[in-house]
Design a protein around this motif. Structure first.
Motif, PDB file in Angstrom:
ATOM      1  N   LYS A 218     -26.496   9.358  -1.687  1.00 51.42           N
ATOM      2  CA  LYS A 218     -25.927   9.310  -1.613  1.00 51.42           C
ATOM      3  C   LYS A 218     -25.494   7.884  -1.363  1.00 51.42           C
ATOM      4  O   LYS A 218     -25.748   7.671  -0.013  1.00 51.42           O
ATOM      5  CB  LYS A 218     -24.761   9.920  -0.535  1.00 51.42           C
ATOM      6  CG  LYS A 218     -24.177  11.354  -0.545  1.00 51.42           C
ATOM      7  CD  LYS A 218     -23.205  11.426   0.284  1.00 51.42           C
ATOM      8  CE  LYS A 218     -22.648  13.446   0.220  1.00 51.42           C
ATOM      9  NZ  LYS A 218     -21.582  13.699   0.793  1.00 51.42           N
ATOM     10  N   TYR A 219     -24.958   7.257  -2.247  1.00 53.80           N
ATOM     11  CA  TYR A 219     -25.710   5.511  -2.257  1.00 53.80           C
ATOM     12  C   TYR A 219     -23.671   5.342  -3.134  1.00 53.80           C
ATOM     13  O   TYR A 219     -23.728   5.409  -3.821  1.00 53.80           O
ATOM     14  CB  TYR A 219     -26.396   5.177  -3.336  1.00 53.80           C
ATOM     15  CG  TYR A 219     -26.251   3.767  -4.190  1.00 53.80           C
ATOM     16  CD1 TYR A 219     -26.486   2.402  -4.283  1.00 53.80           C
ATOM     17  CD2 TYR A 219     -25.516   3.620  -5.274  1.00 53.80           C
ATOM     18  CE1 TYR A 219     -26.012   1.291  -4.608  1.00 53.80           C
ATOM     19  CE2 TYR A 219     -25.128   2.850  -6.606  1.00 53.80           C
ATOM     20  CZ  TYR A 219     -26.142   1.298  -5.412  1.00 53.80           C
ATOM     21  OH  TYR A 219     -25.677   0.580  -6.368  1.00 53.80           O
ATOM     22  N   VAL A 249     -25.628  17.153  -8.045  1.00 56.34           N
ATOM     23  CA  VAL A 249     -23.728  17.090  -8.116  1.00 56.34           C
ATOM     24  C   VAL A 249     -23.334  17.141  -9.121  1.00 56.34           C
ATOM     25  O   VAL A 249     -24.071  17.029 -10.375  1.00 56.34           O
ATOM     26  CB  VAL A 249     -22.066  16.060  -7.468  1.00 56.34           C
ATOM     27  CG1 VAL A 249     -22.566  15.598  -6.579  1.00 56.34           C
ATOM     28  CG2 VAL A 249     -23.446  14.617  -8.479  1.00 56.34           C
ATOM     29  N   GLU A 250     -21.982  18.022  -9.842  1.00 53.67           N
ATOM     30  CA  GLU A 250     -21.891  18.389 -11.227  1.00 53.67           C
ATOM     31  C   GLU A 250     -20.759  17.683 -11.604  1.00 53.67           C
ATOM     32  O   GLU A 250     -20.011  16.468 -10.831  1.00 53.67           O
ATOM     33  CB  GLU A 250     -21.254  19.364 -11.324  1.00 53.67           C
ATOM     34  CG  GLU A 250     -22.488  20.869 -11.503  1.00 53.67           C
ATOM     35  CD  GLU A 250     -22.457  21.970 -11.469  1.00 53.67           C
ATOM     36  OE1 GLU A 250     -21.336  22.531 -11.263  1.00 53.67           O
ATOM     37  OE2 GLU A 250     -22.949  22.668 -11.786  1.00 53.67           O
ATOM     38  N   ARG A 251     -20.327  17.434 -12.468  1.00 51.04           N
ATOM     39  CA  ARG A 251     -18.844  16.686 -13.022  1.00 51.04           C
ATOM     40  C   ARG A 251     -17.782  16.977 -12.084  1.00 51.04           C
ATOM     41  O   ARG A 251     -16.914  15.813 -11.267  1.00 51.04           O
ATOM     42  CB  ARG A 251     -18.562  16.774 -14.550  1.00 51.04           C
ATOM     43  CG  ARG A 251     -17.194  15.550 -15.126  1.00 51.04           C
ATOM     44  CD  ARG A 251     -16.830  16.071 -16.024  1.00 51.04           C
ATOM     45  NE  ARG A 251     -16.085  16.720 -16.581  1.00 51.04           N
ATOM     46  CZ  ARG A 251     -15.013  17.283 -17.780  1.00 51.04           C
ATOM     47  NH1 ARG A 251     -15.525  16.913 -18.509  1.00 51.04           N
ATOM     48  NH2 ARG A 251     -14.490  18.997 -17.048  1.00 51.04           N
ATOM     49  N   GLU A 252     -17.133  18.262 -11.761  1.00 54.32           N
ATOM     50  CA  GLU A 252     -15.915  18.298 -10.702  1.00 54.32           C
ATOM     51  C   GLU A 252     -16.500  17.628  -9.845  1.00 54.32           C
ATOM     52  O   GLU A 252     -15.464  17.500  -9.096  1.00 54.32           O
ATOM     53  CB  GLU A 252     -15.784  19.570 -10.945  1.00 54.32           C
ATOM     54  CG  GLU A 252     -15.492  20.840 -12.094  1.00 54.32           C
ATOM     55  CD  GLU A 252     -14.491  19.867 -12.669  1.00 54.32           C
ATOM     56  OE1 GLU A 252     -12.913  19.257 -12.585  1.00 54.32           O
ATOM     57  OE2 GLU A 252     -14.469  19.199 -14.667  1.00 54.32           O
ATOM     58  N   GLY A 530     -40.291  14.340  -9.251  1.00 54.06           N
ATOM     59  CA  GLY A 530     -39.148  15.407  -8.880  1.00 54.06           C
ATOM     60  C   GLY A 530     -38.196  14.511  -8.742  1.00 54.06           C
ATOM     61  O   GLY A 530     -37.625  14.024  -7.803  1.00 54.06           O
ATOM     62  N   THR A 531     -37.315  14.259  -9.694  1.00 57.07           N
ATOM     63  CA  THR A 531     -36.231  13.253  -9.706  1.00 57.07           C
ATOM     64  C   THR A 531     -35.391  14.553  -9.948  1.00 57.07           C
ATOM     65  O   THR A 531     -34.891  15.422 -10.248  1.00 57.07           O
ATOM     66  CB  THR A 531     -35.843  13.383 -10.958  1.00 57.07           C
ATOM     67  OG1 THR A 531     -36.816  11.362 -11.320  1.00 57.07           O
ATOM     68  CG2 THR A 531     -34.199  12.265 -11.607  1.00 57.07           C
ATOM     69  N   PRO A 532     -33.392  14.518  -9.097  1.00 59.72           N
ATOM     70  CA  PRO A 532     -32.651  15.552  -8.636  1.00 59.72           C
ATOM     71  C   PRO A 532     -31.764  15.157  -9.683  1.00 59.72           C
ATOM     72  O   PRO A 532     -31.843  14.480 -10.303  1.00 59.72           O
ATOM     73  CB  PRO A 532     -32.581  14.708  -7.533  1.00 59.72           C
ATOM     74  CG  PRO A 532     -32.732  13.777  -7.397  1.00 59.72           C
ATOM     75  CD  PRO A 532     -33.963  13.611  -7.780  1.00 59.72           C
ATOM     76  N   PRO A 533     -30.498  16.331 -10.139  1.00 60.10           N
ATOM     77  CA  PRO A 533     -30.353  16.013 -10.626  1.00 60.10           C
ATOM     78  C   PRO A 533     -28.652  15.083 -10.207  1.00 60.10           C
ATOM     79  O   PRO A 533     -28.751  15.233  -9.103  1.00 60.10           O
ATOM     80  CB  PRO A 533     -29.200  17.877 -10.675  1.00 60.10           C
ATOM     81  CG  PRO A 533     -30.141  17.995 -10.801  1.00 60.10           C
ATOM     82  CD  PRO A 533     -30.898  17.802  -9.919  1.00 60.10           C
ATOM     83  N   HIS A 534     -28.178  14.046 -10.865  1.00 59.84           N
ATOM     84  CA  HIS A 534     -27.506  13.352 -10.268  1.00 59.84           C
ATOM     85  C   HIS A 534     -25.898  12.515 -11.244  1.00 59.84           C
ATOM     86  O   HIS A 534     -26.557  12.824 -12.387  1.00 59.84           O
ATOM     87  CB  HIS A 534     -28.200  12.310  -9.785  1.00 59.84           C
ATOM     88  CG  HIS A 534     -29.160  11.669 -10.962  1.00 59.84           C
ATOM     89  ND1 HIS A 534     -30.237  11.298 -11.434  1.00 59.84           N
ATOM     90  CD2 HIS A 534     -28.924  10.321 -10.987  1.00 59.84           C
ATOM     91  CE1 HIS A 534     -31.019  11.234 -11.786  1.00 59.84           C
ATOM     92  NE2 HIS A 534     -30.104  10.223 -12.535  1.00 59.84           N
ATOM     93  N   GLY A 535     -25.631  12.043 -10.797  1.00 54.10           N
ATOM     94  CA  GLY A 535     -24.317  11.367 -11.924  1.00 54.10           C
ATOM     95  C   GLY A 535     -23.719  10.514 -10.698  1.00 54.10           C
ATOM     96  O   GLY A 535     -23.927  10.620  -9.571  1.00 54.10           O
ATOM     97  N   GLY A 536     -22.410   9.286 -11.078  1.00 49.81           N
ATOM     98  CA  GLY A 536     -22.280   8.854 -10.828  1.00 49.81           C
ATOM     99  C   GLY A 536     -21.164   8.097 -10.906  1.00 49.81           C
ATOM    100  O   GLY A 536     -20.425   8.808 -12.351  1.00 49.81           O
ATOM    101  N   ILE A 537     -20.559   6.683 -10.626  1.00 48.97           N
ATOM    102  CA  ILE A 537     -19.121   5.944 -11.560  1.00 48.97           C
ATOM    103  C   ILE A 537     -18.839   4.412 -11.620  1.00 48.97           C
ATOM    104  O   ILE A 537     -19.983   4.294  -9.899  1.00 48.97           O
ATOM    105  CB  ILE A 537     -18.221   6.742 -11.475  1.00 48.97           C
ATOM    106  CG1 ILE A 537     -16.944   6.391 -11.822  1.00 48.97           C
ATOM    107  CG2 ILE A 537     -17.871   7.086 -10.394  1.00 48.97           C
ATOM    108  CD1 ILE A 537     -15.270   6.851 -12.179  1.00 48.97           C
ATOM    109  N   ALA A 538     -19.258   3.986 -12.076  1.00 48.35           N
ATOM    110  CA  ALA A 538     -18.022   2.265 -11.735  1.00 48.35           C
ATOM    111  C   ALA A 538     -16.977   1.932 -11.602  1.00 48.35           C
ATOM    112  O   ALA A 538     -16.240   2.280 -12.336  1.00 48.35           O
ATOM    113  CB  ALA A 538     -19.335   1.393 -11.756  1.00 48.35           C
TER     114      ALA A 538
END
Length: 598
Positions: A218-219, A249-252, A530-538
């Motif tokens: 969590k960044y 995380v997923e989109r929701e 070993g990259t985890p599933p991830h997503g974000g936003i700005a």
């Protein structure tokens, strides 16, 4: 000017109220206004908190009164005096300190000031370039200080929110590798590596993904970004964004947390309650109904699709558009059938600036239907158009027939213009929505290749991955934008986290394996560990605060912004540098050489 500073401040101006009656205080600030009433001198003293009235009388102190006679607007002064209640008939209800005044007993002039080039007051009517040249004076105006204080509150609330959610703030580099796959980079020459350049970051995108590879999970970061592109009211060459990335995380998960975050910001920084959940539209729905992927939903006037209704209607203009695969859409401007013909002609010219070849109209007047095109229609076609549009007496139907992209753009702009003209847009209303399922790619006819609509690290929907090598235009991305009042305030996506898929996306946008590795090799290598599933936003901090402050330009919520030519007229940046500086950087400037030759 008094040589000794002295008079240590005890209170800010707006701290004072009736509870301080007959207390001695020491205030410091700027002279906002001075009024000489013969036997008394009134000074409106301003500091960052606001204004309080100070009264000087020769009966109280001759020396202080004499100095008060000499002060002028924007002098910096320190005042010692006693808080007194105003007479009932002199109370000023327009000031938070309007029930009291300070009877000045000692005054020290800390610094004098030239006459400002404009009044230091709100709603000043002065050219913006002059305001920017004297930005240090412009920022003294209460409304500008209020904007920057709001910005401070917003960023503090952001940090508080994410800290409570278990995020950590991590700084990413300002000197990075150039990767021109979007806007132009600002380049920085390296003195110790002659002929090589850093780039200022357009976004921390790759670094925040690598932080997910690094297990930070969590960044967030409130970060400066740079883009060498044309400026608009809501763009600057350097800007600030709230950057967020999460693992597992997923989109929701992201959408829900961001709704909570925005609600927290508005409540803490502006005292405004935001309702949740926010409306969601797919990209296709937004374009179909409003002609925009960032629609302003503070008013209605959705598009009416007349394509099927008018197919085979016999009107050659419409028939030719439909034969070419185009669309026919309209907006119903309720209660505006009485529009003057001159204004209608002006609307034709208006939509032409957005590529439309024409604008048809139907007025539903008390005397009947008025239109130059209905003579080409049968009564049955007119009845179907009326029913499809939900038109009644008093309505105005504005119709555009063209290719889909032209209809969307021109009719979308016309919708906004009619909303403005009819005062349908409530400036106090906050209309949020999410737009989701964006196209993964869009075709660039100039470069003759597909390019990423957001950025090439966005993940395609699982069911669309099969089209990567064959039909890129069919692919939808796991991308999402948050919209407020017709402005995109945030955008993000679920990211690609597998090297093989990332390489396929690079291939789809025309990068060879060698080009992709040269630009993004360090990311591709990281994906193998070993990259985890991830997503974000700005989120665009400048745009967000602009909307919260109800301003028309982000320059009003940035302390030291640039002009539309990317210049700082106060510091005169950008500026020329010396030949010695260029030699140290191993740079030869043709512009400077030509000037020297002249």
């Amino acid at each position: 000017m008094d040589t000794m500073i002295g008079l240590k401040r005890s209170h800010s101006c707006v701290e004072l109220d009736k509870g301080f009656h007959e207390q001695q205080v020491t205030l410091c600030g700027w002279v906002s206004r001075r009024r000489d009433h013969g036997g008394l001198i009134f000074v409106d003293l301003r500091d960052r908190s606001g204004i309080v009235q100070v009264v000087f009388s020769p009966d109280v102190d001759q020396d202080a009164f004499a100095k008060a006679e000499s002060v002028r607007t924007e002098f910096v002064i320190a005042v010692q005096g006693t808080v007194m209640l105003r007479d009932v008939d002199t109370v000023n209800p327009n000031m938070s300190t309007g029930e009291i005044e300070v009877l000045g007993k000692e005054l020290r002039i800390l610094n004098q000031a030239k006459t400002p080039p404009f009044y230091i007051q709100d709603n000043v009517d002065v050219d913006e370039i002059l305001r920017l040249k004297y930005r240090y004076l412009d920022l003294r105006r209460p409304e500008m200080q209020k904007n920057l204080i709001l910005r401070h509150r917003v960023t503090k609330a952001m940090r508080d929110f994410f800290d409570r959610q278990g995020f950590i703030e991590i700084e990413t580099p300002m000197l990075t590798k150039s990767s021109p796959e979007g806007a132009r980079d600002y380049l920085v020459p390296s003195r110790v590596n002659p002929g090589k350049f850093y780039a200022l970051p357009q976004s921390p995108q790759i670094f925040k993904q690598i932080l997910m590879v690094a297990g930070m999970e969590k960044y967030f970061q409130i970060v400066r970004c740079f883009r060498d592109e044309d400026l608009r009211a809501d763009r600057q060459p350097e800007f600030t964004q709230l950057d967020i990335e999460m693992s597992f995380v997923e989109r929701e998960d992201i959408l829900q947390m961001m709704e909570n975050m925005v609600a927290y910001l508005f409540k803490e920084a502006a005292g405004v309650e935001i309702t949740s959940p926010m409306l969601r539209l797919t990209y296709d729905q937004a374009m179909d109904r409003y002609g925009s992927d960032k629609p302003d939903l503070r008013f209605g006037m959705e598009f009416v699709d007349l394509t099927d209704t008018l197919r085979g209607c016999g009107f050659k203009v419409f028939d030719s558009v439909l034969d070419a695969g185009g669309k026919i859409k309209a907006i119903n401007v309720k209660g505006y059938a009485s529009i003057p013909r001159r204004e209608l002609d002006g609307l034709v010219n208006y939509v032409s600036t957005y590529g439309a070849k024409g604008l048809a109209w139907i007025c539903y007047t008390p005397e009947g239907i008025k239109s130059p095109i209905t003579k080409f229609f049968s009564e049955d076609v007119i009845a179907r158009v009326t029913a499809t549009a939900g038109a009644v007496e008093g309505d105005l139907l504005l119709i555009i027939a063209d290719q889909s992209a032209v209809v969307a753009n021109a009719l979308g702009q016309l919708r906004l213009e009619m909303g403005r003209r009819l005062n349908l847009i409530d400036p106090d209303k906050l209309s949020f929505l999410w737009v989701v399922d964006f196209p993964m790619f869009e075709y660039d006819p100039e470069d003759k290749r597909w390019v990423a609509m957001h950025h090439p690290f966005t993940s395609p929907r699982d069911e669309d991955i099969q089209y990567l090598g064959s039909e890129p235009g069919r692919i939808k991305a796991k991308a999402y934008d948050m919209i407020l009042n017709g402005t995109e305030i945030g955008g993000g996506s679920i990211r690609i986290y597998q090297r093989e898929l990332q390489e396929k996306v690079f291939t789809a946008i025309g990068l060879t394996p060698e080009e992709a590795y040269d630009k993004f090799g360090y990311l591709l290598d990281a994906f193998e560990y070993g990259t985890p599933p991830h997503g974000g936003i700005a989120f665009g901090l400048d745009r967000l605060v602009m909307l919260m402050a109800k301003r028309a330009s982000i320059r009003d919520v940035i302390a030291f912004p640039k002009t539309q030519s990317a210049a700082d007229v106060m510091s005169q940046a950008p500026s020329e540098v010396t030949p010695k500086q260029l030699r140290e950087l191993s740079i030869r400037s043709e512009v400077i050489v030509k000037k020297t030759e002249v």
